[in-house]
Design a protein around this motif. Structure first.
Motif, PDB file in Angstrom:
ATOM      1  N   ALA A 134       0.850  -1.195   0.000  1.00  0.00           N
ATOM      2  CA  ALA A 134       0.000   0.000   0.000  1.00  0.00           C
ATOM      3  C   ALA A 134       0.888   1.248   0.000  1.00  0.00           C
ATOM      4  N   LEU A 135       0.924   1.932  -1.130  1.00  0.00           N
ATOM      5  CA  LEU A 135       1.735   3.136  -1.290  1.00  0.00           C
ATOM      6  C   LEU A 135       0.835   4.292  -1.712  1.00  0.00           C
ATOM      7  N   VAL A 136       1.144   5.477  -1.195  1.00  0.00           N
ATOM      8  CA  VAL A 136       0.348   6.671  -1.479  1.00  0.00           C
ATOM      9  C   VAL A 136       1.270   7.756  -2.028  1.00  0.00           C
ATOM     10  N   GLY A 137       0.944   8.285  -3.189  1.00  0.00           N
ATOM     11  CA  GLY A 137       1.681   9.422  -3.724  1.00  0.00           C
ATOM     12  C   GLY A 137       1.166  10.700  -3.081  1.00  0.00           C
ATOM     13  N   ILE A 138       2.091  11.535  -2.584  1.00  0.00           N
ATOM     14  CA  ILE A 138       1.683  12.757  -1.874  1.00  0.00           C
ATOM     15  C   ILE A 138       2.476  13.950  -2.378  1.00  0.00           C
ATOM     16  N   GLY A 139       1.900  15.132  -2.143  1.00  0.00           N
ATOM     17  CA  GLY A 139       2.614  16.370  -2.402  1.00  0.00           C
ATOM     18  C   GLY A 139       2.274  17.004  -3.733  1.00  0.00           C
ATOM     19  N   GLY A 140       1.429  18.018  -3.705  1.00  0.00           N
ATOM     20  CA  GLY A 140       1.115  18.773  -4.911  1.00  0.00           C
ATOM     21  C   GLY A 140       0.276  18.020  -5.928  1.00  0.00           C
ATOM     22  N   VAL A 141      -0.376  16.942  -5.514  1.00  0.00           N
ATOM     23  CA  VAL A 141      -1.188  16.153  -6.451  1.00  0.00           C
ATOM     24  C   VAL A 141      -2.521  16.852  -6.671  1.00  0.00           C
ATOM     25  N   ASN A 142      -2.952  16.941  -7.941  1.00  0.00           N
ATOM     26  CA  ASN A 142      -4.231  17.553  -8.288  1.00  0.00           C
ATOM     27  C   ASN A 142      -4.792  16.894  -9.539  1.00  0.00           C
ATOM     28  N   GLY A 143      -5.868  17.448 -10.045  1.00  0.00           N
ATOM     29  CA  GLY A 143      -6.523  16.832 -11.179  1.00  0.00           C
ATOM     30  C   GLY A 143      -5.675  16.782 -12.434  1.00  0.00           C
ATOM     31  N   VAL A 192       0.528  10.130 -11.657  1.00  0.00           N
ATOM     32  CA  VAL A 192       0.934   9.457 -10.428  1.00  0.00           C
ATOM     33  C   VAL A 192       0.414   8.022 -10.410  1.00  0.00           C
ATOM     34  N   LEU A 193      -0.857   7.833 -10.729  1.00  0.00           N
ATOM     35  CA  LEU A 193      -1.451   6.499 -10.688  1.00  0.00           C
ATOM     36  C   LEU A 193      -0.848   5.570 -11.727  1.00  0.00           C
ATOM     37  N   ASP A 194      -0.415   6.122 -12.849  1.00  0.00           N
ATOM     38  CA  ASP A 194       0.154   5.293 -13.912  1.00  0.00           C
ATOM     39  C   ASP A 194       1.465   4.631 -13.494  1.00  0.00           C
ATOM     40  N   VAL A 195       2.083   5.112 -12.419  1.00  0.00           N
ATOM     41  CA  VAL A 195       3.289   4.461 -11.899  1.00  0.00           C
ATOM     42  C   VAL A 195       2.947   3.107 -11.285  1.00  0.00           C
ATOM     43  N   GLY A 196       1.690   2.931 -10.870  1.00  0.00           N
ATOM     44  CA  GLY A 196       1.257   1.647 -10.330  1.00  0.00           C
ATOM     45  C   GLY A 196       0.811   1.678  -8.891  1.00  0.00           C
ATOM     46  N   VAL A 197       0.725   2.857  -8.284  1.00  0.00           N
ATOM     47  CA  VAL A 197       0.227   2.935  -6.911  1.00  0.00           C
ATOM     48  C   VAL A 197      -1.296   2.942  -6.922  1.00  0.00           C
ATOM     49  N   GLY A 198      -1.876   2.564  -5.779  1.00  0.00           N
ATOM     50  CA  GLY A 198      -3.327   2.495  -5.696  1.00  0.00           C
ATOM     51  C   GLY A 198      -3.952   3.662  -4.973  1.00  0.00           C
ATOM     52  N   SER A 199      -3.148   4.699  -4.674  1.00  0.00           N
ATOM     53  CA  SER A 199      -3.692   5.820  -3.928  1.00  0.00           C
ATOM     54  C   SER A 199      -2.859   7.064  -4.167  1.00  0.00           C
ATOM     55  N   ALA A 200      -3.508   8.204  -4.087  1.00  0.00           N
ATOM     56  CA  ALA A 200      -2.825   9.497  -4.140  1.00  0.00           C
ATOM     57  C   ALA A 200      -3.568  10.448  -3.220  1.00  0.00           C
ATOM     58  N   ALA A 201      -2.807  11.223  -2.459  1.00  0.00           N
ATOM     59  CA  ALA A 201      -3.391  12.157  -1.500  1.00  0.00           C
ATOM     60  C   ALA A 201      -3.538  13.538  -2.128  1.00  0.00           C
ATOM     61  N   VAL A 202      -4.660  14.172  -1.859  1.00  0.00           N
ATOM     62  CA  VAL A 202      -4.920  15.522  -2.353  1.00  0.00           C
ATOM     63  C   VAL A 202      -5.331  16.396  -1.175  1.00  0.00           C
ATOM     64  N   ALA A 258     -15.945  13.932  -7.551  1.00  0.00           N
ATOM     65  CA  ALA A 258     -16.372  13.032  -8.624  1.00  0.00           C
ATOM     66  C   ALA A 258     -15.335  12.983  -9.753  1.00  0.00           C
ATOM     67  N   SER A 259     -14.802  14.161 -10.102  1.00  0.00           N
ATOM     68  CA  SER A 259     -13.807  14.228 -11.174  1.00  0.00           C
ATOM     69  C   SER A 259     -12.523  13.501 -10.780  1.00  0.00           C
ATOM     70  N   LEU A 260     -12.061  13.710  -9.551  1.00  0.00           N
ATOM     71  CA  LEU A 260     -10.837  13.042  -9.105  1.00  0.00           C
ATOM     72  C   LEU A 260     -11.038  11.539  -8.985  1.00  0.00           C
ATOM     73  N   THR A 261     -12.190  11.129  -8.451  1.00  0.00           N
ATOM     74  CA  THR A 261     -12.470   9.701  -8.299  1.00  0.00           C
ATOM     75  C   THR A 261     -12.521   9.008  -9.641  1.00  0.00           C
ATOM     76  N   ALA A 262     -13.060   9.695 -10.637  1.00  0.00           N
ATOM     77  CA  ALA A 262     -13.156   9.100 -11.975  1.00  0.00           C
ATOM     78  C   ALA A 262     -11.793   8.795 -12.577  1.00  0.00           C
ATOM     79  N   LEU A 263     -10.783   9.567 -12.207  1.00  0.00           N
ATOM     80  CA  LEU A 263      -9.435   9.346 -12.733  1.00  0.00           C
ATOM     81  C   LEU A 263      -8.861   8.016 -12.266  1.00  0.00           C
ATOM     82  N   PHE A 264      -9.337   7.505 -11.135  1.00  0.00           N
ATOM     83  CA  PHE A 264      -8.845   6.225 -10.629  1.00  0.00           C
ATOM     84  C   PHE A 264      -9.380   5.070 -11.477  1.00  0.00           C
ATOM     85  N   GLY A 265     -10.485   5.274 -12.164  1.00  0.00           N
ATOM     86  CA  GLY A 265     -11.089   4.185 -12.916  1.00  0.00           C
ATOM     87  C   GLY A 265     -10.606   4.059 -14.343  1.00  0.00           C
ATOM     88  N   ARG A 266      -9.784   5.019 -14.780  1.00  0.00           N
ATOM     89  CA  ARG A 266      -9.361   4.940 -16.180  1.00  0.00           C
ATOM     90  C   ARG A 266      -8.329   3.853 -16.410  1.00  0.00           C
TER      91      ARG A 266
END
Length: 381
Positions: free
Chosen positions: A333-342, A348-358, A373-381
């Motif tokens: 379980a790894l989380v990408g953090i710091g300056g993450v936005n839409g 960030v997710l394309d690296v293979g992590v399952g989470s990113a903090a905003v 809703a917009s941010l959550t949708a990015l996880f499903g692509r």
């Protein structure tokens, strides 16, 4: 120390190759780094100098070198392991690495080691991380190291004995999803109904009563809901509330920064069944925390952020990819953090992590439900 200085032997071809291969990935310092054996170091080494000592240096030598901003690496051999003490403007680390039995050169600082160490420093890694990279480097290879077993163990500031590791904390799923870090229980109450997968209360206050009330309110909002609630920093308040509620509190876990780990009662957190997430900013910190088996690691800051003062410069995507490649087999379980936005979340997710903090992507949104809703949708692509 002699006046003019005689540089340490270096594998120049390896150094040049590493700068050429990885300069674009990690960035490159134009000022040259130099390494010197302690006996042949210049009289006044500065911030781009590394002094290599075979054994322990004297207190006067340490004071002289650190006053000028130089890096000092003192190396001892214990059986089949190298013990490196790294002193730099960023503090002191003691690291313990396997010594290759089949290495052609059994000196503590052979030319290939010096080449990788100076290349890592030139690629903007701090001294303690550069040492980790140099010790993990596989002789005869030019691939960036990703074999966790080759990396050093942290002796100082250790959180657990590497020879007797504790039981790991309760695990998190690797896909923690969108992770919203917010400053108040009011925000938790707004986000939980929107089914944000993971939320963190980062409430900054020295008022004990206010902290207790804020944690209780956030926990009540999350209780019985699918959102996973982490409490930042206030681990004792979170433990007390969790215990008072009989373990059915609405609190899923606790998040700590590096500066909080030495003071927190890690055994009490582990025994409570709450998860533990920890922020890390580089190799040495990741290795230090891996020894206690955390529930997740937060890796960053990836991009520039204004939400808090960071101990290191933004890591960038190149470092983030390298950290994920090393740590994912160890802490899934790894989380990408710091300056993450839409605009950069998908990268960030394309690296293979399952989470990113905003943070601001939610808290400064003009339409919070639409932003979620917009941010959550990015996880499903």
């Amino acid at each position: 120390m002699t006046r003019p200085g005689v540089a340490a032997a270096i594998d120049s071809a390896l150094f040049d190759s590493l700068i050429t291969r990885f300069g674009a990935t990690f960035g490159h310092d134009d000022a040259p780094w130099r390494a010197w054996p302690l006996a042949n170091a210049p009289a006044a080494p500065g911030r781009h100098d590394v002094v290599l000592a075979d054994g322990e240096a004297t207190a006067d030598t340490i004071a002289q070198l650190t006053a000028g901003g130089a890096v000092l690496i003192e190396t001892d051999r214990e059986g089949g392991r190298w013990i490196d003490t790294v002193r730099s403007p960023m503090g002191t680390w003691v690291l313990d690495a396997h010594a290759d039995d089949d290495a052609d050169d059994d000196r503590p600082h052979p030319p290939a080691f010096v080449a990788v160490l100076l290349a890592a420093l030139a690629l903007h890694f701090p001294a303690h991380d550069a040492l980790c990279i140099a010790r993990a480097w596989q002789p005869g290879r030019q691939d960036w190291p990703t074999d966790f077993a080759r990396f050093p163990r942290v002796r100082h500031a250790a959180l657990a004995s590497p020879d007797n590791p504790p039981q790991p904390f309760a695990p998190c799923p690797p896909d923690l999803g969108l992770y919203a870090v917010v400053p108040s229980a009011d925000w938790i109450e707004r986000l939980v109904p929107l089914a944000v997968p993971t939320v963190q209360l980062r409430f900054k206050s020295d008022d004990a009563a206010a902290v207790k009330a804020e944690v209780a309110r956030a926990a009540q909002a999350a209780k019985g809901q699918p959102s996973r609630l982490f409490i930042n920093d206030h681990w004792r308040v979170a433990l007390d509330h969790h215990a008072a509620m009989g373990g059915d509190s609405g609190i899923y876990g606790i998040h700590l920064g590096q500066e909080d780990l030495d003071e927190a009662d890690l055994e009490a957190i582990r025994a409570s069944g709450l998860r533990l997430g920890v922020s890390t900013h580089g190799y040495a910190e990741m290795l230090r925390v891996a020894a206690i088996g955390p529930s997740y690691l937060a890796l960053g800051a990836i991009f520039p952020t204004t939400t808090k003062v960071m101990p290191t410069a933004p890591q960038g995507m190149g470092r983030f990819r390298a950290y994920v490649a090393l740590m994912q087999p160890v802490v899934p379980a790894l989380v990408g953090i710091g300056g993450v936005n839409g605009s950069n979340l998908r990268e960030v997710l394309d690296v293979g992590v399952g989470s990113a903090a905003v943070v601001r992507a939610v808290t400064e949104a003009s339409d919070v439900p639409a932003a979620v809703a917009s941010l959550t949708a990015l996880f499903g692509r």
